[in-house]
Motif scaffolding. Structure first.
Motif, PDB file in Angstrom:
ATOM      1  N   SER A 237      -4.516   0.067  -4.754  1.00 47.34           N
ATOM      2  CA  SER A 237      -4.416   1.274  -3.932  1.00 47.34           C
ATOM      3  C   SER A 237      -3.922   0.950  -2.525  1.00 47.34           C
ATOM      4  N   ILE A 238      -4.437  -0.127  -1.949  1.00 43.79           N
ATOM      5  CA  ILE A 238      -3.993  -0.541  -0.617  1.00 43.79           C
ATOM      6  C   ILE A 238      -2.521  -0.948  -0.654  1.00 43.79           C
ATOM      7  N   GLY A 239      -2.133  -1.667  -1.715  1.00 41.73           N
ATOM      8  CA  GLY A 239      -0.745  -2.088  -1.850  1.00 41.73           C
ATOM      9  C   GLY A 239       0.217  -0.923  -1.960  1.00 41.73           C
ATOM     10  N   GLN A 240      -0.209   0.138  -2.611  1.00 52.28           N
ATOM     11  CA  GLN A 240       0.659   1.300  -2.794  1.00 52.28           C
ATOM     12  C   GLN A 240       0.876   2.086  -1.506  1.00 52.28           C
ATOM     13  N   ALA A 241       0.086   1.767  -0.474  1.00 50.26           N
ATOM     14  CA  ALA A 241       0.221   2.485   0.798  1.00 50.26           C
ATOM     15  C   ALA A 241       1.296   1.874   1.701  1.00 50.26           C
ATOM     16  N   VAL A 242       1.917   0.773   1.263  1.00 57.39           N
ATOM     17  CA  VAL A 242       2.943   0.123   2.076  1.00 57.39           C
ATOM     18  C   VAL A 242       4.271   0.151   1.318  1.00 57.39           C
ATOM     19  N   PRO A 243       5.382  -0.176   1.989  1.00 55.63           N
ATOM     20  CA  PRO A 243       6.676  -0.200   1.297  1.00 55.63           C
ATOM     21  C   PRO A 243       6.658  -1.129   0.091  1.00 55.63           C
ATOM     22  N   LEU A 244       7.529  -0.831  -0.886  1.00 50.30           N
ATOM     23  CA  LEU A 244       7.555  -1.565  -2.154  1.00 50.30           C
ATOM     24  C   LEU A 244       7.732  -3.069  -1.946  1.00 50.30           C
ATOM     25  N   SER A 245       8.562  -3.453  -0.979  1.00 48.50           N
ATOM     26  CA  SER A 245       8.834  -4.873  -0.753  1.00 48.50           C
ATOM     27  C   SER A 245       7.614  -5.643  -0.262  1.00 48.50           C
ATOM     28  N   LEU A 246       6.616  -4.927   0.279  1.00 44.07           N
ATOM     29  CA  LEU A 246       5.420  -5.578   0.819  1.00 44.07           C
ATOM     30  C   LEU A 246       4.193  -5.391  -0.062  1.00 44.07           C
ATOM     31  N   GLN A 247       4.359  -4.702  -1.186  1.00 47.14           N
ATOM     32  CA  GLN A 247       3.191  -4.389  -2.017  1.00 47.14           C
ATOM     33  C   GLN A 247       2.523  -5.629  -2.591  1.00 47.14           C
ATOM     34  N   GLY A 248       3.328  -6.577  -3.065  1.00 42.23           N
ATOM     35  CA  GLY A 248       2.758  -7.771  -3.695  1.00 42.23           C
ATOM     36  C   GLY A 248       1.883  -8.561  -2.741  1.00 42.23           C
ATOM     37  N   ILE A 249       2.429  -8.882  -1.569  1.00 42.17           N
ATOM     38  CA  ILE A 249       1.669  -9.679  -0.603  1.00 42.17           C
ATOM     39  C   ILE A 249       0.485  -8.893  -0.054  1.00 42.17           C
ATOM     40  N   THR A 250       0.649  -7.579   0.110  1.00 44.09           N
ATOM     41  CA  THR A 250      -0.452  -6.752   0.614  1.00 44.09           C
ATOM     42  C   THR A 250      -1.602  -6.718  -0.377  1.00 44.09           C
TER      43      THR A 250
ATOM     44  N   ALA B  68      -5.320  -8.159   0.325  1.00 47.58           N
ATOM     45  CA  ALA B  68      -6.477  -7.264   0.165  1.00 47.58           C
ATOM     46  C   ALA B  68      -7.479  -7.845  -0.826  1.00 47.58           C
ATOM     47  N   LYS B  69      -6.979  -8.365  -1.945  1.00 49.42           N
ATOM     48  CA  LYS B  69      -7.873  -8.945  -2.950  1.00 49.42           C
ATOM     49  C   LYS B  69      -8.574 -10.191  -2.401  1.00 49.42           C
ATOM     50  N   ALA B  70      -7.798 -11.063  -1.715  1.00 50.92           N
ATOM     51  CA  ALA B  70      -8.391 -12.276  -1.147  1.00 50.92           C
ATOM     52  C   ALA B  70      -9.467 -11.924  -0.123  1.00 50.92           C
TER      53      ALA B  70
END
Length: 326
Positions: A270-283, A287-289
């Motif tokens: 959910s947190i990843g989906q709140a940022v641009p697609l290119s940053l979703q993976g690292i976000t 967040a998980k870490a």
């Protein structure tokens, strides 16, 4: 002539297979080693304290002795134990891994608690330590203590690495674990050697440098090393809590208790989906870490009373009784 050509073809084919196997071993070892990041960083952060108070000429010999002890811990004791575990009791790997994760959480949380004045767990033991005036005896005592501590951290590293290795044949697992052991030991104690000699290098540059820039850089190294060591300790503590928390979360999922793991995953997505697609993976990863780390802190704080009142006194009593027998 045709027979000789065929022989060369066979040798070339064998060489390709061997090279591929070596690549597989190194690749698997590198991946398995990254899983043990928390314990590795903590090892590098903790080890420099064992040479504090000694003459500069004795620092590298002490580190070399600890390095040899660490290799012996991993290759002579822990490697055969890990392979036996994988062959005869693979079901024990997850619980043992969780036990190692719990220890990481405990250590990380205890460091935080000590830093903010909530825990004085080691003060009584430090005060009770015997003063050793003979430098050779003190060096012997410090090296033995470091190797004992390394055994615990090495056990965590090897167990984490064993769990991260893809299922394969006995020799591939043995080669991969041995490679992990050597790579991590060289990386940790090579880094420790550089760290403990950096202030000496800075002092030499400051006193004997021909250029003003060199002398300034040397003074900067001398002044900056205490802060760097503190930073390394903070990073190591954070890594311990992140890795320890993630190990326990994953272990619970393996044992059929996946509620916490699924919740952390869903929140991270959910947190990843709140940022641009290119940053979703690292976000999502960050967040998980972070959530794994917070979970590790909470668990560690719960483990502190158990560790301080039960485990630590039992551990000290065990080694004290062994020392008396020796």
């Amino acid at each position: 002539m045709s027979g000789l050509i065929a022989l060369f073809d066979d040798v070339a084919a064998i060489a390709k297979v061997a090279a591929a196997s070596v690549d597989d071993v190194i690749g698997q070892a590198a991946k398995a080693g990254t899983k043990a990041a928390g314990a590795v960083i903590d090892d590098a952060a903790v080890s420099p304290k064992y040479v504090q108070g000694f003459e500069a000429s004795r620092e590298l010999p002490i580190i070399w002795r600890i390095t040899k002890g660490s290799l012996k811990n991993k290759l002579v004791f822990l490697l055969p134990a890990g392979l036996a575990l994988s062959a005869f009791a693979p079901w024990l790997i997850a619980p043992l891994l969780m036990l190692g994760g719990a220890y990481l959480c405990f250590e990380g949380a205890e460091k935080i608690a000590h830093a903010i004045g909530m825990s004085d767990a080691h003060k009584d033991y430090a005060a009770a330590a015997t003063t050793v005036e003979d430098p050779a005896s003190l060096e012997e005592e410090k090296a033995k203590g470091a190797i004992k501590t390394d055994f615990i951290l090495s056990a965590e590293i090897m167990t984490i690495a064993l769990a991260a290795i893809p299922e394969s044949n006995f020799w591939m697992e043995a080669a991969t674990l041995a490679t992990v052991a050597v790579m991590i030991t060289v990386a940790v104690y090579g880094s420790v050697a550089l760290i403990v000699k950096m202030d000496d290098l800075g002092l030499a540059m400051a006193n004997h440098g021909r250029l003003g820039v060199t002398r300034s850089l040397g003074r900067g190294l001398v002044k900056g090393m205490p802060g760097f060591l503190n930073l390394l300790t903070i990073i190591g503590t954070g890594a311990m809590l992140w890795v320890g928390g993630s190990i326990i979360v994953h272990g619970l999922e393996v044992l059929g208790f996946g509620t916490i793991g699924h919740w952390i995953h869903d929140v991270a997505v959910s947190i990843g989906q709140a940022v641009p697609l290119s940053l979703q993976g690292i976000t999502q990863w960050i967040a998980k870490a972070a959530m794994d780390g917070v979970f590790g802190v909470v668990l560690g704080l719960l483990f502190i009373p158990i560790g301080e009142k039960i485990v630590t006194p039992a551990w000290r009593a065990l080694f004290k009784s062994r020392a008396k027998k020796a």
